[in-house]
Write an enzyme that holds these catalytic residues in place. Sequence first.
Site, PDB file in Angstrom:
ATOM      1  N   LYS A 193       9.367  -0.873  14.200  1.00 26.84           N
ATOM      2  CA  LYS A 193       9.970  -0.516  12.905  1.00 26.84           C
ATOM      3  C   LYS A 193      11.077   0.516  13.116  1.00 26.84           C
ATOM      4  CE  LYS A 193       5.722  -0.910  10.135  1.00 26.84           C
ATOM      5  NZ  LYS A 193       4.783  -0.173   9.295  1.00 26.84           N
ATOM      6  N   GLU A 224      -4.790  -6.615  14.695  1.00 25.57           N
ATOM      7  CA  GLU A 224      -4.264  -5.303  14.321  1.00 25.57           C
ATOM      8  C   GLU A 224      -5.373  -4.251  14.418  1.00 25.57           C
ATOM      9  OE1 GLU A 224      -0.711  -4.683  11.432  1.00 25.57           O
ATOM     10  OE2 GLU A 224      -2.463  -4.179  10.234  1.00 25.57           O
ATOM     11  N   HIS A 237      -5.311 -33.245  17.945  1.00 24.67           N
ATOM     12  CA  HIS A 237      -4.227 -34.090  18.470  1.00 24.67           C
ATOM     13  C   HIS A 237      -3.099 -33.247  19.032  1.00 24.67           C
ATOM     14  CE1 HIS A 237      -6.028 -37.818  17.037  1.00 24.67           C
ATOM     15  NE2 HIS A 237      -6.536 -37.041  16.095  1.00 24.67           N
ATOM     16  N   LYS A 259       0.841  -1.201   0.000  1.00 21.63           N
ATOM     17  CA  LYS A 259       0.000   0.000   0.000  1.00 21.63           C
ATOM     18  C   LYS A 259       0.879   1.255   0.000  1.00 21.63           C
ATOM     19  CE  LYS A 259      -3.422   2.388   2.779  1.00 21.63           C
ATOM     20  NZ  LYS A 259      -4.378   2.380   3.882  1.00 21.63           N
ATOM     21  N   GLY A 277      -4.820  -1.653   5.003  1.00 27.83           N
ATOM     22  CA  GLY A 277      -3.999  -2.777   4.537  1.00 27.83           C
ATOM     23  C   GLY A 277      -4.670  -4.121   4.788  1.00 27.83           C
ATOM     24  N   ARG A 278      -5.194  -4.310   6.001  1.00 27.64           N
ATOM     25  CA  ARG A 278      -5.786  -5.613   6.353  1.00 27.64           C
ATOM     26  C   ARG A 278      -7.184  -5.796   5.781  1.00 27.64           C
ATOM     27  NH1 ARG A 278      -4.706  -2.343  10.474  1.00 27.64           N
ATOM     28  NH2 ARG A 278      -6.365  -1.510  11.787  1.00 27.64           N
ATOM     29  N   GLU A 336      10.490  -4.589   4.512  1.00 23.77           N
ATOM     30  CA  GLU A 336      10.573  -6.009   4.134  1.00 23.77           C
ATOM     31  C   GLU A 336      10.276  -6.177   2.641  1.00 23.77           C
ATOM     32  OE1 GLU A 336       8.911  -4.783   6.695  1.00 23.77           O
ATOM     33  OE2 GLU A 336       9.064  -6.080   8.467  1.00 23.77           O
TER      34      GLU A 336
HETATM   35  O1  F6P Z   1       3.049  -3.300   9.766  1.00 23.41           O
HETATM   36  C1  F6P Z   1       1.749  -2.940   9.624  1.00 23.41           C
HETATM   37  C2  F6P Z   1       1.311  -2.729   8.213  1.00 23.41           C
HETATM   38  O2  F6P Z   1       1.228  -1.373   7.982  1.00 23.41           O
HETATM   39  C3  F6P Z   1      -0.002  -3.417   7.957  1.00 23.41           C
HETATM   40  O3  F6P Z   1      -1.076  -2.704   8.438  1.00 23.41           O
HETATM   41  C4  F6P Z   1       0.031  -3.575   6.488  1.00 23.41           C
HETATM   42  O4  F6P Z   1      -0.910  -4.495   6.035  1.00 23.41           O
HETATM   43  C5  F6P Z   1       1.461  -4.024   6.296  1.00 23.41           C
HETATM   44  O5  F6P Z   1       2.190  -3.278   7.246  1.00 23.41           O
HETATM   45  C6  F6P Z   1       2.028  -3.835   4.927  1.00 23.41           C
HETATM   46  O6  F6P Z   1       1.992  -2.514   4.538  1.00 23.41           O
HETATM   47  P1  F6P Z   1       2.176  -2.092   3.032  1.00 23.41           P
HETATM   48  O7  F6P Z   1       1.072  -2.696   2.246  1.00 23.41           O
HETATM   49  O8  F6P Z   1       2.133  -0.604   3.017  1.00 23.41           O
HETATM   50  O9  F6P Z   1       3.503  -2.616   2.567  1.00 23.41           O
END
Ligand code: F6P
Length: 550
Positions: A514, A359, A390, A211, A273-274, A217
């Site tokens: 972060k 979240e 199990h 987003k 995002g979620r 990452e």
């Molecule tokens: O770490 C939290 C977050 O902002 C989430 O809410 C989001 O889904 C994820 O990181 C990834 O964010 P982006 O889509 O901006 O890479």
Amino acid sequence: MNAGTRTRLDRMPQWSALAEHRERLGEVSLRGLFETDSGRSERYSLDVGDLHLDYSKHLVTDETLALLRDLAAATGVAGLRDAMFRGEKINITENRAVLHTALRAPRDAVVEVDGENVVPKVHAVLDKMAGFADSVRSGKWVGSTGRRIRNVVNIGIGGSDLGPAMAYEALRPFTERSLTFRFVSNVDGADLHEAVRDLDPAETLFIVASKTFTTIETVTNALSARTWLLDGLGGDEAAVPFHFVALSTNAAEVQKFGIDTENMFEFWDWVGGRYSFDSAIGLSLMIAIGPDRFRELLDGFHLVDEHFRTAPPEANAPLLLGLLGIWYGNFHDAQSHAVLPYSHYLSRFTAYLQQLDMESNGKSVDREGNPVHWQTGPVVWGTPGTNGQHAYYQLLHQGTKTIPADLLGFARPVAELGPELAAQHDLLMANLFAQGQALAFGKTAEEVRAEGVAEEQVAHRTFRGNHPTTTILAKELSPSVLGQLIALYEHKVFVQGAVWNIDSFDQWGVELGKVLAKRLEPAVGEGAEVPGLDSSTADLVAKYRAWRGR
Ligand code: F6P
């Protein structure tokens, strides 16, 4: 709802009424409730779209449900819901509208943000995605060497990974089996390594999903993927546009990364995002299942959106599920909620719900920034049955904790299993039904004794029962049913956040880690001094560096 003037939740008369009711109800017995009401399961069931919800195995009476609905009314859940659907900026700390519901609105719907109807934009992106998905599926879109794409690798994390990864698994029988799909999220290089080690770069498409397009990452993995691609294809940068597309709200960052915005699929800041996997973030899924199936998924979401928006409180499934969660979390001291799908295809479903729920509702200040004096979101956990049976079900049955659980199952096994494997489905579902039964009704000491068990063993073999479950059944796990299920949980989470008076749509709690990771990176990598570092972290970094041979 005017959030600013709301009475503190635990000082509302409706809250006290529930607390008193809980006291009066005491240790209500599910055995007793069923014995005195033969129609309980019929009365405490709901059908919404293709979903059948049985909530009869809950520690509730008609009075409990009425009091919970009173609480929802007093806390303005319906008003906030309507404000969300209207596009008001209910994400107050980020001053944003919350309009994932617009992502699945029909073409002729009108949903306005700041006076602009966003539905045409949504459908323009869906159409662009469909054109692209079709061209990859048909082999028209080729890599830089002219070979068709056979591998699709989604690079994203959190909401830009969990949704498509979960839905790809859930809908595998509907996917184009000649294509390979992989999902890379972890900044651990092993994730990308394992995802691409057996792939041919000439046949691989990377979808960089973010987003913000600033998530460390994702950007790190995308850069490494670019290097892997160029290494494999002779180093000519001209190859990149054939093998990289982006899904983002941030065209400037996409361009900066080196992806042509022609190859970018857009979404907007009013999609959390979620809550984003039915936006452009679903591109990998759309390539997998095709645009028509993707639209069926969106229709499934929309069906439950409409139900949530219009159904009366007594028959409103997300409202009911949200309130039941509040009953346990706030009045039974339950700390967690288990989601137990009896479907191998839903292996990632609970992981997806963890982000959605934890979240959203893992907050400890209210919408005005005051500390809350009540429990908020639960720990959500679980894995597919029967594996969990199990492993950890022992604690569900005989542990000391109250853990409400959702049992999810489907009447029909997928067609491609063939008769022999399909026959196992009855056993799978018998397990689901048996677990609901055992959790609810247990086994009394008298029943154990009647089996001739030695007295010293009786306590060990007794099951107290009274463990609440919701059973959610559907005929089959289709794209539409998956959409319905997810919308059900999205709105359940919404209801709880509204009652607790928290902002379910921000996620400030992820920021500190972060920032600290960024500050620590030079210390970890180059041994740089970090002023004021605590002794524990400093020693751990030193130990790491020594073991790493630095
Ligand atoms: O770490 C939290 C977050 O902002 C989430 O809410 C989001 O889904 C994820 O990181 C990834 O964010 P982006 O889509 O901006 O890479």
